[in-house]
Design a protein around this motif. Structure first.
Motif, PDB file in Angstrom:
ATOM      1  N   ASP A  41      -2.417  16.155 -10.067  1.00  0.00           N
ATOM      2  CA  ASP A  41      -3.565  15.529  -9.399  1.00  0.00           C
ATOM      3  C   ASP A  41      -3.045  14.522  -8.373  1.00  0.00           C
ATOM      4  N   THR A  94      -2.883   3.277  -5.137  1.00  0.00           N
ATOM      5  CA  THR A  94      -2.965   2.510  -3.891  1.00  0.00           C
ATOM      6  C   THR A  94      -3.899   1.321  -4.069  1.00  0.00           C
ATOM      7  N   GLY A  95      -5.017   1.535  -4.728  1.00  0.00           N
ATOM      8  CA  GLY A  95      -5.929   0.431  -5.022  1.00  0.00           C
ATOM      9  C   GLY A  95      -5.307  -0.586  -5.955  1.00  0.00           C
ATOM     10  N   LEU A 141       0.835  -1.207   0.000  1.00  0.00           N
ATOM     11  CA  LEU A 141       0.000   0.000   0.000  1.00  0.00           C
ATOM     12  C   LEU A 141       0.869   1.256   0.000  1.00  0.00           C
ATOM     13  N   ALA A 193      -3.955  13.725  -5.262  1.00  0.00           N
ATOM     14  CA  ALA A 193      -4.944  12.937  -4.526  1.00  0.00           C
ATOM     15  C   ALA A 193      -5.519  11.827  -5.393  1.00  0.00           C
ATOM     16  N   GLY A 194      -5.910  12.153  -6.610  1.00  0.00           N
ATOM     17  CA  GLY A 194      -6.529  11.166  -7.503  1.00  0.00           C
ATOM     18  C   GLY A 194      -5.602  10.011  -7.823  1.00  0.00           C
ATOM     19  N   TRP A 195      -4.347  10.328  -8.184  1.00  0.00           N
ATOM     20  CA  TRP A 195      -3.398   9.283  -8.542  1.00  0.00           C
ATOM     21  C   TRP A 195      -2.977   8.460  -7.327  1.00  0.00           C
ATOM     22  N   THR A 196      -2.916   9.093  -6.176  1.00  0.00           N
ATOM     23  CA  THR A 196      -2.562   8.343  -4.967  1.00  0.00           C
ATOM     24  C   THR A 196      -3.617   7.284  -4.663  1.00  0.00           C
ATOM     25  N   VAL A 197      -4.888   7.667  -4.752  1.00  0.00           N
ATOM     26  CA  VAL A 197      -5.966   6.710  -4.494  1.00  0.00           C
ATOM     27  C   VAL A 197      -5.966   5.605  -5.539  1.00  0.00           C
ATOM     28  N   GLU A 198      -5.805   5.975  -6.805  1.00  0.00           N
ATOM     29  CA  GLU A 198      -5.878   4.976  -7.880  1.00  0.00           C
ATOM     30  C   GLU A 198      -4.752   3.948  -7.772  1.00  0.00           C
ATOM     31  N   ALA A 201       0.829   4.181  -2.796  1.00  0.00           N
ATOM     32  CA  ALA A 201       0.535   5.561  -2.402  1.00  0.00           C
ATOM     33  C   ALA A 201       1.658   6.510  -2.794  1.00  0.00           C
ATOM     34  N   GLY A 243       1.856   6.870  -6.618  1.00  0.00           N
ATOM     35  CA  GLY A 243       0.776   7.744  -7.072  1.00  0.00           C
ATOM     36  C   GLY A 243       1.003   9.194  -6.694  1.00  0.00           C
TER      37      GLY A 243
END
Length: 541
Positions: free
Chosen positions: A430, A439-440, A414, A432-437, A418, A421
């Motif tokens: 971006d 990380t998933g 993870l 926040a967006g790339w970090t979430v994507e 993170a 991203g």
């Protein structure tokens, strides 16, 4: 009787104990070098592509920091640039672990004191370890040179490149000889040696980042910090460029000085003691240590913290490099195809990010193996038997160890997603967006790591004496098949043997649930088999 009496017999004993480990080391490194050389050769087949690679690699800060300078536009120089870090770190760590195993670990377990009751000289144990490890480095280096020549590279450059890698191993052999005198535990000696490897990497990276490009725009002249690092010396040999053979004398000189220092330090301490005083623990143990889970966390937290720092730094750097991927492979269809193969998709950026997450999964697989093999160390060192004499059952103890390793791998994966991203998101605007994507996407690699944990557990349960060597061998096979198999055009049946092959390469492709379910089921079967066989067997040493 001299201080070296018994060295030959102790060297033979070390060879007998490590015959499997040494075979994997001396054969595995050349095989990895050959596979990487073949892969790089297919990506940069002509002069135009290599000129573009050298110009971009010597301009990009991230490429300078991790890969180092490109010596020329020769194919061999590109191969060395792409493979040097991997092979040098392997040589450094394997050398330090082997020296500490046959010196400080023998003292920690009481073997050295038993041996000292015989006709054994004061320096014999250390000298035997040095002879074995230096010999292993020389043999691995010779085979690596043969592997590079077998991949179609010129002989002189192949010898220089292999000698540079060997020099790194020799330098850190000397460093480990010193750390084994300083720390009172093998874990502490390994930690000091690993820290030295990290400092050497940082010095080399700093020198290359601060370096200046030559007038031709191809070569990079490193700054002075590079010359303070044994890892930097290897890059300054400039294999496949204007080779500087005299640089190879620097790691040899460090080895000689460090060994002389280790002998001097050995005279100043008792057997079993270290020159650095052991840190005294608290008067009362923490309440969490009363449970297997609390003890597992206490034993693993230091290694996990070190891995977390390395993963975070590397993830951030790889994310920032994603913004430069288009420039790095401009007008190079072969490179774009290779990234598409590794990442499993046609969109270049997504394939690159997927490939980076795949590399993190392979690397974190090494953490899983390292963490789980502590169980074999506890068993062979005699720690396990008194522990099992308490109310702790075998199943509870081993399942706790497995859970700790898996949760650590989950946290690292993870973190890798993170930070990767975040790095790319900062460059793309971006975060926040790339970090979430990502990380998933990183979370989807966990089933492959569960299979690795299952294999190690099953080997420990069924074949405890061979579990260490076989676990690392299986991980290397997974690495070669999962990451390089497609580039080497291996048959699909061979690629399917690696769990990493079946993980969806998100974000390059869409998520498919069935492979993840199958991998999780395979891992569950392996874990159950390991727990069952361990519960039913004796605990030999």
């Amino acid at each position: 009787m001299s201080a070296f009496t018994g060295t030959t017999r102790l060297a033979r004993l070390a060879l007998r104990r490590d015959r499997v480990r040494l075979a994997i080391w001396t054969l595995g490194s050349p095989l990895i070098g050959y596979a990487l050389a073949e892969s790089v050769a297919s990506i940069y087949p002509d002069e135009q592509n290599r000129v573009g690679y050298a110009e971009v690699a010597n301009t990009s800060v991230v490429a300078r920091a991790f890969n180092g300078p490109v010596a020329s536009t020769d194919l061999g120089a590109v191969v060395v640039t792409e493979t040097y870090l991997t092979l040098a770190v392997l040589a450094a760590l394997l050398s330090t672990f082997a020296v500490v195993r046959h010196t400080r670990q023998n003292e920690e377990t009481g073997r050295a004191e038993l041996l000292g009751a015989a006709a054994i000289g004061r320096y014999a144990l250390l000298t035997a370890a040095l002879v074995v490890v230096v010999g292993a480095n020389m043999l691995a280096g010779a085979l690596l040179a043969v592997a590079f020549v077998g991949a179609g590279l010129p002989a002189a450059g192949s010898v220089a490149a292999a000698a540079a890698i060997t020099g790194v191993g020799l330098a850190f052999t000397g460093v480990a000889a010193v750390t084994a005198q300083l720390s009172v535990t093998s874990r502490g000696a390994n930690a000091l040696a690993a820290a030295a490897v990290g400092v050497a990497f940082l010095l080399r990276a700093t020198g290359d980042v601060l370096g200046e490009r030559a007038a031709d725009g191809v070569r990079l002249d490193s700054a002075w910090p590079t010359w303070l690092s044994p890892m930097g010396w290897g890059t300054q040999v400039r294999a496949f460029g204007d080779e500087r053979w005299w640089v190879l004398g620097l790691p040899v000189a460090l080895l000689v000085v460090a060994v002389a220092g280790a002998y001097a330090l050995a005279e100043r301490r008792d057997v079993g003691a270290g020159l650095l005083a052991a840190r005294r623990g608290p008067a009362r143990a923490a309440a969490g240590l009363l449970s297997p889970a609390g003890l597992t966390w206490r034993l693993h937290r230091g290694a996990l913290a070190g891995w977390a720092v390395a993963v975070a730094v590397l993830g951030l750097a790889m994310g920032l490099a994603g913004n430069e991927v288009d420039d790095m492979i401009a007008d190079n269809p072969a490179a774009a195809e290779a990234i598409a193969q590794l990442g499993g998709g046609d969109e270049l950026l997504d394939a690159f990010l997927a490939a980076m997450l795949g590399l993190f999964a392979l690397t974190i697989g090494a953490y899983v193996v390292q963490a789980l093999l502590r169980v074999r160390g506890d068993e062979s060192d005699g720690i396990l038997e008194p522990l099992l004499a308490t109310a702790v059952s075998r199943t509870r103890w081993l399942s706790t160890q497995v859970a700790g390793a898996v949760l650590g791998a989950l946290a690292l994966m993870l973190l890798a997603g993170a930070t990767t991203g975040l790095g790319y998101g900062l460059a793309a605007g971006d975060p926040a967006g790339w970090t979430v994507e990502l990380t998933g996407a990183a979370l989807l690699r966990l089933p492959a790591l569960l299979v690795v944990a299952g294999v190690v557990t099953a080997l420990f349960g069924a074949l405890p004496r061979l579990s260490v060597a076989l676990s690392w061998a299986v991980l290397i096979v997974f690495l070669l098949l999962g990451q390089l198999g497609a580039a080497l055009d291996l048959p699909q049946a061979a690629l399917n043997l690696s769990p990493y092959t079946h993980v969806p390469s998100v974000p390059a492709v869409d998520v498919t649930v069935l492979p993840l379910v199958v991998l999780t089921a395979v891992a569950a079967v392996l874990l159950a088999a390991g727990l069952t066989t361990f519960r039913r067997r004796d605990t030999p040493t």
